[in-house]
Each structure stands twice: as C-alpha cells, then as structure tokens.
Design a protein around this motif. Structure first.
Motif, short mmCIF file in Angstrom:
data_model
loop_
_atom_site.label_atom_id
_atom_site.label_comp_id
_atom_site.label_asym_id
_atom_site.label_seq_id
_atom_site.Cartn_x
_atom_site.Cartn_y
_atom_site.Cartn_z
N VAL A 12 41.64 42.06 49.72
CA VAL A 12 41.17 43.42 49.38
C VAL A 12 40.46 44.03 50.58
N SER A 17 42.24 48.35 49.36
CA SER A 17 42.65 48.84 48.05
C SER A 17 42.94 47.67 47.14
N PHE A 18 42.48 47.74 45.89
CA PHE A 18 42.83 46.71 44.90
C PHE A 18 44.33 46.71 44.64
N THR A 19 44.93 47.89 44.59
CA THR A 19 46.36 48.00 44.29
C THR A 19 47.20 47.36 45.38
N GLN A 29 46.88 44.42 39.24
CA GLN A 29 45.67 45.07 39.72
C GLN A 29 44.44 44.70 38.87
N PRO A 30 44.57 44.62 37.53
CA PRO A 30 43.41 44.18 36.74
C PRO A 30 42.94 42.77 37.09
N THR A 33 40.90 43.04 40.25
CA THR A 33 39.61 43.63 39.91
C THR A 33 38.70 42.60 39.24
N SER A 34 39.26 41.84 38.33
CA SER A 34 38.48 40.82 37.61
C SER A 34 37.96 39.76 38.57
N ILE A 36 37.36 40.06 41.83
CA ILE A 36 36.31 40.62 42.69
C ILE A 36 35.00 40.75 41.92
N ARG A 37 35.08 41.17 40.67
CA ARG A 37 33.87 41.27 39.86
C ARG A 37 33.24 39.90 39.64
N ARG A 50 33.61 51.62 45.30
CA ARG A 50 34.85 52.19 44.79
C ARG A 50 34.92 53.66 45.17
N VAL A 55 38.93 51.27 48.34
CA VAL A 55 37.56 50.78 48.34
C VAL A 55 37.06 50.66 49.77
#
Length: 298
Positions: A12, A17-19, A29-30, A33-34, A36-37, A50, A55
């Motif tokens: 990333v 970009s996450f995408t 992509q989810p 995101t998960s 990275i969180r 974001r 990002v």
C-alpha cells in the motif's frame, strides 16, 4: 508481528492506494483495508491518511516502510526461488523513456542475459516510470526527473547533449551555423518545427539555454517519439532539437546538419532510480552497477 500484514502495508505504501495494492497482492480491497486497520491497531498509531484519491503515509507510516521494506524485499528474493533454481536466474523489470531505453539501456544490459538475467522493459514518461517504480511495477527506472522523498533513491546516470538540427536544404537556406550565429532567432523563424509534444519541451529548453528566449512558433509536426522527430527532420520537415546520441549517425552521414554549435550545449541529466532497499537484491544490484559502468562511455 504478522509478516503478511507488513507485506500488505509495504505494498500500500508503494502503490499509494488500497485498490492498486489489492490488485498487486491478488486480494480484495476490503481485505487490504482490514489488514491495514489490524496493523494500525497493533501499533496504536495511524499509518495512512485517507484521501479522495488514494492514501498518503503518515510520518509513522513512512518510518515503518523505510525500516521493514528492505527486509521484506530480501525475504521475497530468498523465498522466490526454489532450491533447484540458480540464484542468478531472475527477471529484471525496468522502465524508461522509449528512445534512450531502446538505444542505450537495453543493449547495455543484454550481456547479463548470458548470466541468467531475464529482462522486461516498459516505456513511459518520467512521471509514469517513477510512479510505477514506487508502486512496485518496476525494479529500475531511468528518468529525466530526480525522484523526491525517501521511498525512491537515484543516482545520476549520464548527461544528454541536445543538438539543433535540420535537413541540409534548410541549413543551406539560412546559412547553417554561420547564419544562426549572425542573425540569432531571426534566422530560425522561417523554419517549421518538429517536436514530441505541443508544449515544445525540447525546443523550449534549447531556446532558454542558448537564446535566453521562448519559442514564438507552434509545432508543425508533433510526434511523441524522438526517432520519429529525427526521421521527419531528415526528410526536410523542419528543425528539431534532438539528443546527440540519437542523431549522431544522421549527422555523420549528412542526413541532418547541426544549425548551431553553442559554446555550452544544453544538457539533460538521466537518473537511475530504485526503491529504497532493493539494491540488496543481487539481480537489481548487478543491473544497476552494469548500467552505471556502461554510462561512463555515453
């Protein structure tokens, strides 16, 4: 700390970009995101801000990337080959401007093919190649712009001399170098212009360096390839500003003539760029060193 989370984080960071990172990793992509969180929860600090488009790493994110990326790249290098593969057999992905890469860089690297290196090249503008390098699409990038920030590092590769040329009939019409020397820009006003972009980047740079002026004409032929510009100039389409390495043969054979020989010719510097830490990978380091050695004669 989970290496998978760190791998996703570095991807990333490079992709911005996450995408794009999800596409590079083969994840949704989810899922990216998960991950990275989850890493941010473990560290207790945000790693990215974001934005509407992609990002931006926080200072904590930049620091972490610079610490872990070289080690992750080294692990990929170690685990990417099976025990029966020779360590020298690697694919090098490089990018750069089409003419310079084709004429200079690729021929310089072909001796490494006999040592087990495979080459994949892509062409693009300075911005495109550096963005692709940062995103992990390339291993090396040749660029006329020096990259900024800590993610990419660069080394000056060589200087490119620019020459103002035209076909012999145009040179005879204006009196070649003597005419331009005596009359300056007035001698060139009657010549059509061949360029690679509507903004006349090469002509503008030459005019600024040699005449301390801006070109007052528009391009007659615009072709986004210096080889096409050379062919058009040799065919009599008008003047062009070209790198000497590209038009040297045409100058020697008389297909084109230098319209001016300034005491200090305009130069443009090429930079050899890599992602921070990747010179620890043998196949990238070998190609990097090989190009720098070859460039001594350029």
């Amino acid at each position: 700390m989970d290496l998978a989370l760190l791998r996703t984080f570095v991807t990333v960071h490079r992709a911005g970009s996450f995408t794009r990172a999800a596409a590079l990793l083969g994840l949704s992509q989810p899922a990216v995101t998960s991950q990275i969180r989850a890493l941010e929860r473990q560290l207790g600090r945000p790693l990215f801000l974001r934005r509407a488009r992609g990002v931006t790493p926080t200072t904590i994110g930049d620091e972490l990337a610079h610490k872990v990326a070289p080690h992750l790249d080294a692990l990929v290098e170690i685990t990417g080959a099976g025990p029966d593969e020779r360590s020298a057999e690697r694919t090098l992905h490089m990018a750069g401007p089409p003419e310079f890469t084709a004429r200079r860089a690729l021929p310089a690297l072909t001796p490494l093919v006999g040592q087990g290196l495979a080459l994949r090249a892509s062409f693009g503008s300075a911005e495109e190649t550096l963005d692709g390098l940062a995103a992990g699409h390339h291993d090396l990038a040749i660029s006329t712009a020096r990259p900024r920030g800590g993610l990419l590092s660069s080394t000056p590769l060589c200087d490119e001399e620019h020459v103002l040329v035209a076909a012999p009939r145009w040179a005879a019409r204006i009196g070649a170098a003597g005419g331009v020397q005596a009359r300056g820009l007035r001698a060139l006003e009657q010549l059509p212009v061949v360029e690679v972009h509507e903004s006349l980047p090469l002509v503008s740079r030459y005019w600024a360096a040699v005449f301390d002026a801006k070109p007052a004409v528009a391009g007659t032929i615009i072709a986004p390839d210096l080889r096409a510009a050379l062919a058009c100039a040799a065919a009599g389409a008008g003047l062009a500003v070209l790198p000497r390495y590209l038009c040297e043969d045409a100058l020697d054979t008389g297909e084109v003539v230098a319209l001016l020989d300034p005491p200090v010719p305009p130069l443009r510097t090429y930079f050899l760029a890599v992602r921070a830490g990747t010179l620890a990978l043998p196949h990238i380091a070998r190609a990097h060193e090989w190009l720098l050695r070859a460039a001594v004669d350029w």
